[in-house]
Each structure stands twice: as structure tokens, then as C-alpha cells.
Design an enzyme around this catalytic site. Sequence first.
Site, PDB file in Angstrom:
ATOM      1  N   SER A 276       0.769  -1.171  -0.122  1.00 14.55           N
ATOM      2  CA  SER A 276       0.052  -0.099  -0.073  1.00 14.55           C
ATOM      3  C   SER A 276       0.852   1.288   0.097  1.00 14.55           C
ATOM      4  O   SER A 276       2.168   1.123   0.211  1.00 14.55           O
ATOM      5  CB  SER A 276      -0.857  -0.115   1.252  1.00 14.55           C
ATOM      6  OG  SER A 276      -0.241   0.276   2.496  1.00 14.55           O
TER       7      SER A 276
ATOM      8  N   ASP B 233      -0.548  -1.513  -4.171  1.00 15.83           N
ATOM      9  CA  ASP B 233      -2.065  -1.735  -3.844  1.00 15.83           C
ATOM     10  C   ASP B 233      -2.813  -0.326  -3.758  1.00 15.83           C
ATOM     11  O   ASP B 233      -2.214   0.533  -2.774  1.00 15.83           O
ATOM     12  CB  ASP B 233      -2.162  -2.635  -2.329  1.00 15.83           C
ATOM     13  CG  ASP B 233      -3.204  -2.899  -1.933  1.00 15.83           C
ATOM     14  OD1 ASP B 233      -4.242  -3.604  -2.931  1.00 15.83           O
ATOM     15  OD2 ASP B 233      -3.652  -3.328  -0.814  1.00 15.83           O
ATOM     16  N   HIS B 234      -3.821  -0.381  -4.096  1.00 12.26           N
ATOM     17  CA  HIS B 234      -4.682   0.930  -4.237  1.00 12.26           C
ATOM     18  C   HIS B 234      -3.819   1.938  -4.395  1.00 12.26           C
ATOM     19  O   HIS B 234      -3.978   3.182  -3.807  1.00 12.26           O
ATOM     20  CB  HIS B 234      -5.480   1.154  -2.856  1.00 12.26           C
ATOM     21  CG  HIS B 234      -6.515   0.387  -2.640  1.00 12.26           C
ATOM     22  ND1 HIS B 234      -7.693   0.197  -3.035  1.00 12.26           N
ATOM     23  CD2 HIS B 234      -6.428  -0.827  -1.847  1.00 12.26           C
ATOM     24  CE1 HIS B 234      -8.340  -1.118  -2.996  1.00 12.26           C
ATOM     25  NE2 HIS B 234      -7.718  -1.660  -1.989  1.00 12.26           N
TER      26      HIS B 234
ATOM     27  N   HIS C  66     -12.585  -4.204   3.642  1.00  5.74           N
ATOM     28  CA  HIS C  66     -10.945  -4.046   4.274  1.00  5.74           C
ATOM     29  C   HIS C  66     -11.362  -4.373   5.574  1.00  5.74           C
ATOM     30  O   HIS C  66     -11.991  -3.839   6.480  1.00  5.74           O
ATOM     31  CB  HIS C  66     -10.418  -3.017   3.948  1.00  5.74           C
ATOM     32  CG  HIS C  66      -9.883  -2.799   2.386  1.00  5.74           C
ATOM     33  ND1 HIS C  66      -9.919  -1.783   1.810  1.00  5.74           N
ATOM     34  CD2 HIS C  66      -9.211  -3.695   1.658  1.00  5.74           C
ATOM     35  CE1 HIS C  66      -9.483  -1.986   0.639  1.00  5.74           C
ATOM     36  NE2 HIS C  66      -9.018  -3.218   0.569  1.00  5.74           N
TER      37      HIS C  66
ATOM     38  N   ASN D 190      -6.845 -10.659  -2.212  1.00  5.81           N
ATOM     39  CA  ASN D 190      -5.786 -10.000  -1.425  1.00  5.81           C
ATOM     40  C   ASN D 190      -6.103 -10.275   0.081  1.00  5.81           C
ATOM     41  O   ASN D 190      -7.341 -10.121   0.803  1.00  5.81           O
ATOM     42  CB  ASN D 190      -6.307  -8.261  -1.762  1.00  5.81           C
ATOM     43  CG  ASN D 190      -5.869  -7.962  -2.900  1.00  5.81           C
ATOM     44  OD1 ASN D 190      -5.481  -8.764  -3.711  1.00  5.81           O
ATOM     45  ND2 ASN D 190      -6.102  -6.695  -3.192  1.00  5.81           N
ATOM     46  N   VAL D 191      -4.962 -10.458   0.839  1.00  5.88           N
ATOM     47  CA  VAL D 191      -5.060 -10.638   2.360  1.00  5.88           C
ATOM     48  C   VAL D 191      -4.129  -9.743   2.854  1.00  5.88           C
ATOM     49  O   VAL D 191      -2.965  -9.651   2.603  1.00  5.88           O
ATOM     50  CB  VAL D 191      -4.780 -12.086   2.591  1.00  5.88           C
ATOM     51  CG1 VAL D 191      -4.775 -12.335   4.083  1.00  5.88           C
ATOM     52  CG2 VAL D 191      -5.903 -13.025   1.720  1.00  5.88           C
TER      53      VAL D 191
HETATM   54  P1  13P Z   1      -7.871  -7.431   4.341  1.00  4.56           P
HETATM   55  O1  13P Z   1      -7.150  -6.344   5.271  1.00  4.56           O
HETATM   56  O2  13P Z   1      -9.365  -7.240   4.479  1.00  4.56           O
HETATM   57  O3  13P Z   1      -7.302  -8.762   4.281  1.00  4.56           O
HETATM   58  O4  13P Z   1      -7.866  -7.007   2.640  1.00  4.56           O
HETATM   59  C1  13P Z   1      -6.604  -6.881   2.066  1.00  4.56           C
HETATM   60  C2  13P Z   1      -6.763  -5.987   0.724  1.00  4.56           C
HETATM   61  O5  13P Z   1      -7.944  -5.907   0.064  1.00  4.56           O
HETATM   62  C3  13P Z   1      -5.591  -5.200   0.044  1.00  4.56           C
HETATM   63  O6  13P Z   1      -6.079  -4.310  -0.893  1.00  4.56           O
END
Ligand code: 13P
Length: 287
Positions: free
Chosen positions: A49, A84-85, A177, A229-230
Site C-alpha cells: 500500500s 495496492d490501491h 477491508h 488480497n489478504v
Molecule cells: P484485508 O485487510 O481485509 O485482508 O484486505 C486486504 C486487501 O484487500 C488489500 O488490498
Amino acid sequence: MLVSAKEMLQKARDGKYAVGQFNINNLEWTKAILLTAQEQNSPVILGVSEGAGKYMTGFKTVSAMVKAMIEELNITVPVALHLDHGTYEGCYKCIDAGFSSIMFDGSHYPIAENVEKTKELVKVCAEKGISLEAEVGSIGGEEDGVIGMGECADPNECKAIADLGVDMLAAGIGNIHGKYPANWPGLSFETLAAVKEKVGDMPLVLHGGTGIPEDMIKKAISLGVAKINVNTECQLAFAEATRQYIEAGKDQQGKGFDPRKLLAPGFEAIKETVKTKMELFGSIGKA
Ligand code: 13P
């Protein structure tokens, strides 16, 4: 081996399994995820991120660390280093820093602007062999300052973005999330099926992988989800294992305060979490 996520996701889509994106925060996280992927012979995506990138002093540091670790740990399974994002500016920073995959999250823009910016990034990424993820609708909750209301994606807007030539598409389907609230109604498979109908064989991305029940994960994969995604689940596992170590007074026994000892239970807990997810997603042995 650092690669774009394109091919591994196409293989996952065709093979009806999903590749896990596990977010990294520091050296322990990165090492734990890379070693688990290698041990399980699974492709993997390391998610970063913008907040985590900043925490690790910048995307260049992250990119250099991941590349060096792949070499020094002899990681031969396919690994994608993925923003990520990403904001529009963040995407360009990661492209410059040597990431192999990026997500442009234009979901908060009006659709015409999301389309315009995504289109530009499709071109830039294609020239450099970098895979690109786009988002339509939004993921509920908060992740590192990125806040979404969790509205389900409009399938026609998904088609407009997919047609631009992105490699994977994150469509909001009621996913959130962080931890899911007790009254969470579950994933909207109606939305997922409608999106799939419009975008054909585009690999779909399921964000908010923490805490989604196994049957919903399997159904999502059967409906075209090829990347899951985790993030939070590894954080919870790390925190729990570290707390147990300290509560047992182990940091005060011998040299138990040595960070290499203090962080070891959390490191092992991340490895276990990642392995369990890879089993559930079906990516073991698919490298
Ligand atoms: P979680 O933190 O809910 O596992 O989501 C992760 C995610 O979607 C990262 O973009």
C-alpha cells in the site's frame, strides 16, 4: 523470479484457482511470504500500500529489498511486486521504482476520469511489461487511509474499464477491508455474476480477503476471481503470536529480547497464515 502478474493470473483463471496477494510491511513479512511461496511451489503477489511503502522509507527501498531477497533466498516461483490501491502519482513512482505490477484505484473519480487515467496507464504499463489492476465500485472500510463506502460495482462501468486492456479488475461486490462486522450480509454473487457476464474472461480480484468464509471464497473463484488480497489476517496472526511470547515472559529469559527471537513467533504465524490461504485458494503446486 520477479514477473508481471499477467501470466500467473491468466493461468489461475483457466485452472480455476486464485493467486494470493499478501501485503508486506517490513523485512519479516516479505521473507515469510516469499519462503512460504517457495516451499509450497505457489505463485505469489506481494502487495504494497502507499502507506506501507512510506513506512518502509519509499518504493525504491521496497523494490530493492524484494529483488535482493528473491536472489539471496533463491526464490524461483513467480513473484509479482504490486502497488495496492495506488493513486495516479503513486503508480508512476512505482513504475519508476521497478515494481512489476500496479493497481490504479480510480474508483473515487467519476467514471469518465477513471477511464481516462486508466487508459493512459494501460499504455505506459504495456510498454514496460508491467501488469495493471483497475477498480470499479469500492471496497468498504479503511486500508492505510484509503476509505471506501463499499458500493457494488456497476457491470457496465466494469466493461468500460476492462475494455481498455487492463490485466485484472477489482469490482466491489460487498467486500470490506479489515474484519467483517457481525451483521455483514456476505458477498454479492449477483453482482459478481453480472460483472463476469460483461467482462468475459478478465481475471477478477477479490479485495478484503480476511475473514471471508471458505464457501464464499470457493464460489467467488468459480465465478472468475483469480486474485485474492489478504492483509489484516497476517497482521492479526503476527500480533497474537508476539503477544503470547511476551505474555509468557519469554523476552525476559536469556536473550529472548533479541529481535531475531522476539519476532520469530510472529514470523512463523505469518508463514502459517499464508500457507493456509494458499491451500484454500488452490495455488499450491501451481508455480
Ligand atoms: P484485508 O485487510 O481485509 O485482508 O484486505 C486486504 C486487501 O484487500 C488489500 O488490498
